[in-house]
Each structure stands twice: as C-alpha cells, then as structure tokens.
Design a protein around this motif. Structure first.
Motif, PDB file in Angstrom:
ATOM      1  N   THR A   1       0.848  -1.207   0.000  1.00 22.82           N
ATOM      2  CA  THR A   1       0.000   0.000   0.000  1.00 22.82           C
ATOM      3  C   THR A   1       0.876   1.246   0.000  1.00 22.82           C
ATOM      4  OG1 THR A   1      -0.119  -0.140   2.403  1.00 22.82           O
ATOM      5  CG2 THR A   1      -1.921  -1.133   1.153  1.00 22.82           C
ATOM      6  N   SER A   2       1.673   1.380  -1.047  1.00 22.05           N
ATOM      7  CA  SER A   2       2.564   2.534  -1.159  1.00 22.05           C
ATOM      8  C   SER A   2       1.870   3.675  -1.882  1.00 22.05           C
ATOM      9  CB  SER A   2       3.834   2.134  -1.921  1.00 22.05           C
ATOM     10  OG  SER A   2       3.507   1.856  -3.282  1.00 22.05           O
ATOM     11  N   ARG A   3       2.532   4.823  -1.872  1.00 23.86           N
ATOM     12  CA  ARG A   3       2.007   5.991  -2.568  1.00 23.86           C
ATOM     13  C   ARG A   3       2.039   5.798  -4.075  1.00 23.86           C
ATOM     14  NH1 ARG A   3      -1.171   9.783   0.034  1.00 23.86           N
ATOM     15  NH2 ARG A   3      -0.628   9.654   2.220  1.00 23.86           N
ATOM     16  N   ASN A   4       2.797   4.807  -4.551  1.00 28.52           N
ATOM     17  CA  ASN A   4       2.871   4.552  -5.984  1.00 28.52           C
ATOM     18  C   ASN A   4       1.635   3.806  -6.496  1.00 28.52           C
ATOM     19  OD1 ASN A   4       5.449   5.719  -6.147  1.00 28.52           O
ATOM     20  ND2 ASN A   4       6.433   3.782  -5.546  1.00 28.52           N
ATOM     21  N   LEU A   5       0.828   3.296  -5.579  1.00 31.32           N
ATOM     22  CA  LEU A   5      -0.388   2.575  -5.974  1.00 31.32           C
ATOM     23  C   LEU A   5      -1.427   3.593  -6.439  1.00 31.32           C
ATOM     24  CD1 LEU A   5      -1.524  -0.380  -5.948  1.00 31.32           C
ATOM     25  CD2 LEU A   5      -2.600   0.198  -3.767  1.00 31.32           C
ATOM     26  N   PRO A   6      -1.881   3.483  -7.697  1.00 32.17           N
ATOM     27  CA  PRO A   6      -2.873   4.454  -8.205  1.00 32.17           C
ATOM     28  C   PRO A   6      -4.117   4.478  -7.313  1.00 32.17           C
ATOM     29  CG  PRO A   6      -1.986   3.138  -9.996  1.00 32.17           C
ATOM     30  CD  PRO A   6      -1.496   2.504  -8.727  1.00 32.17           C
ATOM     31  N   LEU A   7      -4.689   5.658  -7.165  1.00 31.03           N
ATOM     32  CA  LEU A   7      -5.864   5.816  -6.311  1.00 31.03           C
ATOM     33  C   LEU A   7      -7.014   4.920  -6.761  1.00 31.03           C
ATOM     34  CD1 LEU A   7      -7.317   7.233  -3.983  1.00 31.03           C
ATOM     35  CD2 LEU A   7      -7.960   9.057  -5.588  1.00 31.03           C
ATOM     36  N   GLU A   8      -7.230   4.825  -8.089  1.00 31.77           N
ATOM     37  CA  GLU A   8      -8.323   3.993  -8.596  1.00 31.77           C
ATOM     38  C   GLU A   8      -8.117   2.525  -8.219  1.00 31.77           C
ATOM     39  OE1 GLU A   8      -6.534   6.054 -10.347  1.00 31.77           O
ATOM     40  OE2 GLU A   8      -7.917   7.645 -10.966  1.00 31.77           O
ATOM     41  N   THR A   9      -6.859   2.068  -8.299  1.00 30.73           N
ATOM     42  CA  THR A   9      -6.561   0.688  -7.916  1.00 30.73           C
ATOM     43  C   THR A   9      -6.783   0.478  -6.424  1.00 30.73           C
ATOM     44  OG1 THR A   9      -4.895   0.569  -9.669  1.00 30.73           O
ATOM     45  CG2 THR A   9      -4.784  -1.106  -7.927  1.00 30.73           C
ATOM     46  N   LEU A  10      -6.354   1.448  -5.634  1.00 27.32           N
ATOM     47  CA  LEU A  10      -6.541   1.378  -4.191  1.00 27.32           C
ATOM     48  C   LEU A  10      -8.021   1.296  -3.839  1.00 27.32           C
ATOM     49  CD1 LEU A  10      -5.359   1.511  -1.334  1.00 27.32           C
ATOM     50  CD2 LEU A  10      -5.379   4.012  -1.521  1.00 27.32           C
ATOM     51  N   GLU A  11      -8.828   2.142  -4.477  1.00 28.87           N
ATOM     52  CA  GLU A  11     -10.275   2.146  -4.209  1.00 28.87           C
ATOM     53  C   GLU A  11     -10.905   0.807  -4.608  1.00 28.87           C
ATOM     54  OE1 GLU A  11     -11.331   6.905  -4.718  1.00 28.87           O
ATOM     55  OE2 GLU A  11     -11.371   5.571  -6.477  1.00 28.87           O
ATOM     56  N   SER A  12     -10.450   0.249  -5.750  1.00 28.94           N
ATOM     57  CA  SER A  12     -11.002  -1.031  -6.205  1.00 28.94           C
ATOM     58  C   SER A  12     -10.655  -2.154  -5.227  1.00 28.94           C
ATOM     59  CB  SER A  12     -10.469  -1.371  -7.600  1.00 28.94           C
ATOM     60  OG  SER A  12     -10.932  -0.431  -8.555  1.00 28.94           O
ATOM     61  N   LEU A  13      -9.387  -2.177  -4.775  1.00 29.53           N
ATOM     62  CA  LEU A  13      -8.966  -3.224  -3.845  1.00 29.53           C
ATOM     63  C   LEU A  13      -9.713  -3.131  -2.524  1.00 29.53           C
ATOM     64  CD1 LEU A  13      -5.108  -3.233  -4.476  1.00 29.53           C
ATOM     65  CD2 LEU A  13      -6.729  -5.042  -5.069  1.00 29.53           C
ATOM     66  N   VAL A  14      -9.877  -1.916  -2.021  1.00 26.16           N
ATOM     67  CA  VAL A  14     -10.620  -1.738  -0.770  1.00 26.16           C
ATOM     68  C   VAL A  14     -12.071  -2.173  -0.948  1.00 26.16           C
ATOM     69  CG1 VAL A  14     -11.531  -0.023   0.846  1.00 26.16           C
ATOM     70  CG2 VAL A  14      -9.126   0.063   0.156  1.00 26.16           C
ATOM     71  N   GLY A  15     -12.664  -1.833  -2.095  1.00 26.86           N
ATOM     72  CA  GLY A  15     -14.040  -2.242  -2.364  1.00 26.86           C
ATOM     73  C   GLY A  15     -14.192  -3.749  -2.410  1.00 26.86           C
ATOM     74  N   LEU A  16     -13.208  -4.430  -3.019  1.00 28.48           N
ATOM     75  CA  LEU A  16     -13.252  -5.889  -3.070  1.00 28.48           C
ATOM     76  C   LEU A  16     -13.155  -6.497  -1.675  1.00 28.48           C
ATOM     77  CD1 LEU A  16     -11.017  -6.576  -6.202  1.00 28.48           C
ATOM     78  CD2 LEU A  16     -13.452  -7.062  -5.991  1.00 28.48           C
ATOM     79  N   HIS A  17     -12.280  -5.949  -0.839  1.00 24.90           N
ATOM     80  CA  HIS A  17     -12.140  -6.453   0.529  1.00 24.90           C
ATOM     81  C   HIS A  17     -13.410  -6.219   1.339  1.00 24.90           C
ATOM     82  CE1 HIS A  17      -8.021  -7.948   0.927  1.00 24.90           C
ATOM     83  NE2 HIS A  17      -7.667  -7.026   0.052  1.00 24.90           N
ATOM     84  N   ARG A  18     -14.048  -5.086   1.127  1.00 21.06           N
ATOM     85  CA  ARG A  18     -15.303  -4.815   1.842  1.00 21.06           C
ATOM     86  C   ARG A  18     -16.362  -5.848   1.466  1.00 21.06           C
ATOM     87  NH1 ARG A  18     -15.526   1.771   0.914  1.00 21.06           N
ATOM     88  NH2 ARG A  18     -13.981   2.339   2.517  1.00 21.06           N
ATOM     89  N   GLU A  19     -16.435  -6.164   0.175  1.00 24.67           N
ATOM     90  CA  GLU A  19     -17.420  -7.134  -0.272  1.00 24.67           C
ATOM     91  C   GLU A  19     -17.076  -8.535   0.241  1.00 24.67           C
ATOM     92  OE1 GLU A  19     -20.750  -8.827  -2.154  1.00 24.67           O
ATOM     93  OE2 GLU A  19     -20.238  -6.814  -1.443  1.00 24.67           O
ATOM     94  N   LEU A  20     -15.770  -8.856   0.258  1.00 22.82           N
ATOM     95  CA  LEU A  20     -15.350 -10.153   0.794  1.00 22.82           C
ATOM     96  C   LEU A  20     -15.737 -10.281   2.256  1.00 22.82           C
ATOM     97  CD1 LEU A  20     -13.714 -12.781   0.275  1.00 22.82           C
ATOM     98  CD2 LEU A  20     -11.687 -11.521   1.027  1.00 22.82           C
ATOM     99  N   THR A  21     -15.524  -9.200   3.010  1.00 22.34           N
ATOM    100  CA  THR A  21     -15.872  -9.205   4.434  1.00 22.34           C
ATOM    101  C   THR A  21     -17.379  -9.303   4.621  1.00 22.34           C
ATOM    102  OG1 THR A  21     -13.933  -7.865   4.954  1.00 22.34           O
ATOM    103  CG2 THR A  21     -15.697  -7.910   6.584  1.00 22.34           C
TER     104      THR A  21
END
Length: 480
Positions: free
Chosen positions: A104-124
């Motif tokens: 989770t570095s600053r090099n991770l694009p914001l859109e990718t970060l939002e998508s990954l967080v959304g996937l984890h929320r749905e998994l949870t």
C-alpha cells in the motif's frame, strides 16, 4: 512504550504522512532519530512497534506531538484507504486465500486502491453473512446442547432479568397478558403491530428506526403464541444483541431469547412455588404447569428442564419427536441414552421404537398424557408423553426422569413398561431374519426426500431471512 491497544498500522501511516509533509526520506529522518531507514520503514508499515523514546524523537523531528501521532484517525482520505487495505490484507480472511499482499505505497494508483478496498469490503460482507450448511448447524446445535447440559439448562442471569422486567410492568401472578407484553415493549420504546403481510421467512420484524415490532395477527401452527413471539423480539433489545457473525452466534441468540420469553411467561418465583407445592403433594404434572400459566405443553415441558435440577433437585430429560421417530429437540442431564451420530448430534436421529416418544404416536386416544417406564442399558426411566399435530405432521412431547424420581409425578403408578436395548440394532432397527430373507431382494421403496436437510439456509444478515423481502416490507410500512 505506546499503549498496547495502539493501532500500529494507523500510527505508521501517520508518521509517514507527516514525514512526507516535511519532505524527508526514510534515511534522512532515520539519521536524525538514530535508526536506519529500513527500521523506520517497518514502523511506517505497521510491522514494528517503536519504543517510546524513539516515538518521542520522531515527534520532535516532525514537529508533531506524540498524542497526535497516536491518534486513531487517518490524516487524509487516501491514507484512510491505505490503512483499510493494509488491515484487510493482514486479517485471517485474506490470509486464508493464500494470495500475495499488495504493497500500500504511494505509488499505488488511487483507482486501484479504491477497487482493492471495495473488493475487501465485499469479501468481508459476504463472509459475515451467516450461511449455515446442515453440517455447520448440527455442530453448532451439539455445542449448544452440551453447554446447556453443563449448566443444567439453567441461566440465572436471564431469570433475574425476566423477573425485573415483569416487575417493571406490575405483573405478579397468573398468566402473562398481552397487555403486559405490550407494556414491556413500550418500556423499550417499541409498539407491537399486527399485520397480515409479514415476510414469509420471518416470525417477527423489528423496525429499529421507527420503534415498531411487527407480528402476525394470530398464533401460527406449532404452539408459538403471539406473546412468546413478541417477548422473543423484545429480548433481542433487552439483551443487547447485535447481528450474528456466525451461525453458532445466531443459535446462541435464539437460545437466549427463547429462554427469556419462557422466563417471562413462567416466571421463576411463581413457577418454583407452584412446582415445589406439587412435588410435596407428589403430584407433579406437565399439564398442570401448562394450564397454570397459559402456555403450550411443549413450553411447559421445556421450562421444567430449566427449573427441575436447580430448584427441585431432579435430573430430567425432554424430547420432541416427529411422527417418523426423528428427534427435533432433546435435552437430558439424567443419563437417558439419546441416539447420536458420530459428531454427537441428536437432531434427526431415530429414537427407539419402544420409547414412549414413539409409542404414544401409535395410540388411538391421544387426548391425555401417556405414562411409561422404559428399561434401557443406562437404567430405568419414567416419562409422561403428550402428542400434537401441525401441518407438518404429528409429534410427541416427552418429559421424564430416572426411576428414583418418578415418585414425585402423577402417573408414577402406570403399568406400562417397555424394554429398550438400543443402540443395539437388534432391538428395533434390524428386521427379523425371516423377513429380511423374504423381502431384501424383492423390495424397492422410494424414500421421502427432506429437501431442507440438503440445502443451506438462505444467506443474509440473519440466517434463513430473505433480506430483500424484509427490507421491502419495512419500506412499505414505514410511512403508515
């Protein structure tokens, strides 16, 4: 050292945030506070807890107080997403997938970060839905039964709570009225409303936003009266229940609300006085207990299991058995050899054909209780059995005790006695040799399929509940 409860991931991200604001590299900040940059990197990624002296040095160099660094708030929206992703990937749910961790570095694009967080929320969310397979349900039921057996089926805290609630609405003796139940609900800020369109998957629905408890307009088959259903709905609020995170928790909550409802309908003080007087007369009877408090036979028999060991000094057993001989509910702390499968579960197991729980179903006259002594490999037991019928078929309710305790009960002088050798299959399960020889190669029966035992309960926030149906129902009534 920081407080043990400190969120290391959030702490690390706050340090990194303020380091970036100061335009310092890891090595530059490390040189100022006396550590190498790689150690700071571990701290910023939440993998190492800094000593208090180091944390104080970092706060001085960054111009930020220690309490501010220890704040549980993310410094900005981007960092909040990074923290959420880091925590999700560090949890057991993600670890069980065996997938690599995304840095989770600053090099991770914001859109990718939002998508990954959304996937984890749905998994949870999906993992949090209480999906129960028959195997899971049986395991949880068995654990519950054994836990309650260890407690003699008695929960004193719920007993006291029920009596306190009843006292608050002025109920003292006799059958609990619908009015008293309504007053209990009102004390908690709820109004009981009876509707014809209750979702088919729900026995009741509580509208937390508008303070309403929706119930069917009349008792449903099976002896579940409106008072009991209302009390169970109230119990969720009284006991502070939150949405169950597992099927085992769901069952535990069901156990607690059923117990609370029974303790309200048959309060401990009045019930014990009634039962002790009957015991002194050697005239204990489930049917008298039932009639005294205006409840079902099953409810009275179950309530007896709560109070008999703790207040009457008796070990007991209870059975609800279907017309096919299968157990629906069972409890014992008197040594009755209940049939169990390899996991210890009793639900669905067939009781011996010579037990009263099955014998009573074959009787022509079912209007009165049926009494019987049964000799088993574990000793002799006495029981009183009553039968009933629902749309799903006939059933029996048995309440019994060891032979030595039968002297306290009406029906102890019965001449009905049977011998059971189960689990020895030669007792009642293995066909006679001559019948097997004649028919084993000449019979092809078609079995009834109990479809419900093959499917998991519908998934949702609450097991067995159709969320869409319930939410649509609440929406349609919210304006009324």
């Amino acid at each position: 050292m920081p407080d043990p409860s400190t969120d290391l991931i959030t702490l690390g991200r706050r340090i990194r945030h303020h380091r970036k604001l100061r335009e310092l590299t890891l090595d530059q900040l490390g040189a100022r506070v006396g550590v190498v940059g790689s150690q700071l990197s571990l701290i910023e990624n939440g993998r190492r807890e800094p000593k208090l002296s180091l944390l104080q040095a970092i706060s001085v160099e960054l111009g930020v107080s220690v309490p501010e660094l220890l704040s549980g708030e993310a410094p900005d929206a981007r960092t909040a997403l990074e923290i959420e992703l880091a925590k999700s990937q560090a949890g057991p749910l993600y670890a069980a997938l065996g997938l690599p961790v995304v840095p989770t570095s600053r090099n991770l694009p914001l859109e990718t970060l939002e998508s990954l967080v959304g996937l984890h929320r749905e998994l949870t969310r999906r993992a949090g839905e209480s999906i129960a397979t028959p195997e899971e349900a049986r395991r949880a039921n068995t654990e519950n039964r054994l836990a309650m057996r260890a407690l003699d089926n008695y929960l004193p805290d719920l007993e006291r709570l029920a009596e306190e609630m009843l006292a608050s609405v002025g109920h003292t003796t006799g059958a609990l009225t619908h009015r008293s139940v309504s007053l209990l609900a009102e004390r908690l800020g709820f109004t009981l409303i009876y509707v014809d369109d209750l979702p088919h998957s729900a026995r009741s629905v509580t509208d937390l936003a508008n303070g309403r408890i929706y119930l069917p307009p009349a008792s449903i088959p099976g002896g579940h009266g409106l008072r009991s259903m209302a009390l169970q709905a109230v119990a969720h609020r009284v006991l502070g229940h939150t949405p169950p995170q597992s099927y085992a928790e769901f069952l535990q909550q069901r156990l607690e609300i059923n117990y609370f409802a029974a303790a309200c309908l048959m309060p401990q003080t009045a019930s014990v006085a009634f039962l002790q007087a009957a015991k002194q007369r050697k005239d204990l009877a489930v049917e008298d207990f039932r009639d005294a408090f205006g409840v079902t036979h099953e409810a009275a028999a179950l309530r007896l299991t709560n109070l008999s060991t703790s207040h009457l000094d008796m070990t007991v057993h209870f059975l609800r058995v279907g017309e096919d001989g299968a157990i629906y509910k069972a409890y014992e702390n008197d040594g009755l050899p209940l049939p169990v499968d390899v996991t210890g579960a009793v639900e669905g197991q067939l009781v011996c054909r010579y037990w009263a729980a099955r014998g009573a179903l074959a009787r022509t006259n079912r209007t009165t209780e049926f009494y019987q002594y049964t000799d088993t490999p574990a000793g002799t037991f006495w029981c009183a059995t009553q039968t009933g019928k629902t749309d799903g078929g006939s059933f029996s309710i048995s309440f019994g005790v060891p032979f030595s305790q039968a002297k306290w009960f009406r029906g102890r002088d019965t001449g009905m006695r049977q011998v059971s050798r189960c689990p020895d299959e030669s007792c009642c399960r293995r066909p006679a040799t001559e019948l097997a020889d004649r028919w084993s190669e000449n019979a092809w029966p078609s079995a009834k399929l109990h479809a419900h035992i093959l499917s998991p309960l519908p998934s949702g926030k609450f097991p067995g509940i159709d969320d869409n149906e319930v939410y649509s129902f609440l929406e349609s009534h919210s304006g009324s």
